[in-house]
Scaffold this motif. Structure first.
Motif, PDB file in Angstrom:
ATOM      1  N   ASN A 198       0.829  -1.397  -0.053  1.00 55.67           N
ATOM      2  CA  ASN A 198      -0.161  -0.056  -0.121  1.00 55.67           C
ATOM      3  C   ASN A 198       0.767   1.254  -0.059  1.00 55.67           C
TER       4      ASN A 198
ATOM      5  N   ASP B 184      -2.390  -3.001   7.538  1.00 56.80           N
ATOM      6  CA  ASP B 184      -3.106  -3.854   7.994  1.00 56.80           C
ATOM      7  C   ASP B 184      -4.175  -4.405   6.843  1.00 56.80           C
TER       8      ASP B 184
ATOM      9  N   LEU C 266      -7.588  -5.289   5.184  1.00 56.27           N
ATOM     10  CA  LEU C 266      -8.565  -4.361   4.532  1.00 56.27           C
ATOM     11  C   LEU C 266      -9.707  -3.891   5.843  1.00 56.27           C
TER      12      LEU C 266
ATOM     13  N   ALA D 206      -8.445  -2.479   9.420  1.00 61.01           N
ATOM     14  CA  ALA D 206      -8.028  -1.066   9.004  1.00 61.01           C
ATOM     15  C   ALA D 206      -9.204  -0.240   8.853  1.00 61.01           C
ATOM     16  N   LEU D 207     -10.424  -0.661   7.992  1.00 57.58           N
ATOM     17  CA  LEU D 207     -11.556  -0.074   8.122  1.00 57.58           C
ATOM     18  C   LEU D 207     -12.333   0.190   9.710  1.00 57.58           C
TER      19      LEU D 207
ATOM     20  N   GLN E 296     -10.714   3.899   7.193  1.00 55.69           N
ATOM     21  CA  GLN E 296     -10.388   3.880   5.839  1.00 55.69           C
ATOM     22  C   GLN E 296      -9.200   2.801   5.407  1.00 55.69           C
ATOM     23  N   PHE E 297      -9.107   2.532   4.208  1.00 55.09           N
ATOM     24  CA  PHE E 297      -8.092   1.683   3.661  1.00 55.09           C
ATOM     25  C   PHE E 297      -7.528   2.254   2.377  1.00 55.09           C
ATOM     26  N   THR E 298      -6.297   2.502   2.286  1.00 53.53           N
ATOM     27  CA  THR E 298      -5.745   2.893   1.021  1.00 53.53           C
ATOM     28  C   THR E 298      -5.022   1.612   0.431  1.00 53.53           C
ATOM     29  N   THR E 299      -5.439   1.460  -1.134  1.00 53.25           N
ATOM     30  CA  THR E 299      -4.705   0.435  -1.750  1.00 53.25           C
ATOM     31  C   THR E 299      -4.272   0.683  -3.092  1.00 53.25           C
TER      32      THR E 299
END
Length: 426
Positions: A118, A305, A307, A310-311, A316-319
């Motif tokens: 990420n 972490d 998905l 992290a949410l 939020q989750f950045t990918t």
């Protein structure tokens, strides 16, 4: 080459008529800038394919004829369009070309499990490097002979002697990381060696861990012997191969889970690996002036972490794992693992609702980037709805280049900015 469709003349006239003169002039300038960018992309693609042989996807006989003639094969889809990767480069491997036109989650991609890190720690960017020089500001030269050259419309590192270079990192690699690189070996039996710390010696029999051995029988090795590999990559030595390497750290040093892909084919898998974590990656490339090797697009990234974790914790989750065709909103099949993680989280947690945000870097026109990011976010939502997720639990938002997480001057920064962010809704 998949380029964004230009607006119809009537639509353009109406759009201009509906806005004040100053805004209409600005809109014309934006379209001119975008056309210039598209023309430049088209020129580069033409240069890259000028001496290539075009083959219909699936035409293995044509690809074999090209190889025997010493030519590069490039491939076209059912509509006659050139098949390119996410960076706009023509795909030259027949298996990758066939797999690229598949849909995410299709049979051939169901077991594909490479997910890029990420957060980008390093990205080799040769676009502004002087031709004929070694990129000393980005790589540490140890020994050999290497220089930047212009090749097939792009700048790459040409190696003309047995050469060792080091990728400097700000700190030691963490438990989970990925390495991506494009390699054209000098010959099928000339192995490129990649270690995740300095070797201090070319004697790999005493290197304290596993390392990558990239050539006709690419794989994971230890003490000068293959541990996991897949023979038969005949294109090594004649074509550029995109390698993708992922390590998921375990509770103990010898519990690393390592996978290696050559293009879209998994060529090695080791559930009990041990990759030393240093603050540098070392690459040894055997080559001669008569048989040069080439290196480009080297990216080192780290995983955060999972998905859903992290949410739940951060909201939020950045990918970087959701990929699209170049200059397009078509989801690439390599997106399968990340899309499946998101689908699984939504399926297992019925109360979870998310907003999909699309982000671009700042190259090109801002208005065009905004629209592209909107289309890409919508494509992710459409995919999930097609997989049975209720549309009321999903929203699509495009941010274009407006919310960067890094600068726009280096490829590492631009890689960070090209992303999809999944945000948990209240």
């Amino acid at each position: 080459m998949r380029l964004a469709p230009m607006p119809l003349a009537v639509a353009a006239f109406l759009a201009v008529a509906a806005v004040p003169p100053a805004e209409a002039q600005l809109d014309r300038i934006r379209r001119r800038v975008q056309r210039a960018a598209e023309d430049e992309v088209g020129r580069k693609a033409e240069q890259m394919t000028r001496d290539a042989i075009r083959c219909a996807v699936g035409d293995t006989a044509c690809a074999e004829r090209a190889r025997k003639a010493g030519k590069t094969a490039v491939f076209t889809d059912a509509s006659g369009e050139l098949i390119v990767d996410e960076n706009g480069k023509p795909v030259t491997d027949p298996k990758d070309a066939a797999r690229t036109v598949e849909q995410p989650g299709s049979e051939v991609w169901r077991n594909y499990d490479f997910v890029p890190g990420n957060t980008v720690w390093y990205a080799l960017d040769l676009a502004a490097e002087p031709v004929g020089r070694f990129p000393a500001s980005q790589l540490t030269f140890v020994s050999g002979n290497a220089q930047v050259v212009e090749r097939n419309g792009a700048r790459v590192l040409e190696i003309t002697a047995p050469t060792t270079v080091v990728v400097p990192l700000a700190r030691a690699l963490p438990d989970d990381f990925t390495v991506e690189l494009d390699v054209q070996a000098s010959a099928p039996n000339a192995a490129v060696v990649l270690t995740t710390t300095r070797t201090e010696s070319r004697n790999l029999r005493v290197y304290p861990g596993h390392y990558l051995y990239l050539y006709q029988v690419s794989g994971i090795a230890r003490q000068a012997a293959h541990v996991s590999s897949q023979p038969g990559l005949w294109h090594i030595g004649s074509e550029v191969v995109s390698f993708k390497f992922q390590v998921d750290g375990g509770p103990k040093p010898a519990d690393d889970y390592a996978i290696l892909y050559a293009g879209s084919e998994r060529v090695a898998q080791l559930p009990s690996a041990e990759f030393p974590r240093g603050n540098a990656i070392e690459v040894f490339v055997p080559a001669t002036k008569a048989r040069p090797a080439y290196l480009a697009n080297l990216v080192v990234a780290v995983h955060g972490d999972p998905l859903y974790d992290a949410l739940r914790r951060d909201g939020q989750f950045t990918t970087r794992g959701i990929l699209f065709d170049f200059d397009s909103d078509r989801l690439r099949p390599e997106s399968t693992p990340t899309l499946e993680q998101l689908h699984q989280a939504l399926t297992q947690h019925a109360d979870l609702a998310v907003t999909i945000e699309g982000h671009t870097d700042a190259q090109g026109d801002a208005a065009y980037n905004q629209k592209l990011s909107e289309r890409r976010a919508t494509a992710v939502v459409d995919y999930l709805v097609g997989r049975g997720i209720d549309a009321t639990r999903l929203a699509a938002v495009g941010k274009g280049e407006a919310v960067p997480v890094a600068g726009n001057d280096t490829e590492a920064d631009r890689q960070q900015n090209r992303r999809v962010v999944i945000i948990k809704r209240p």
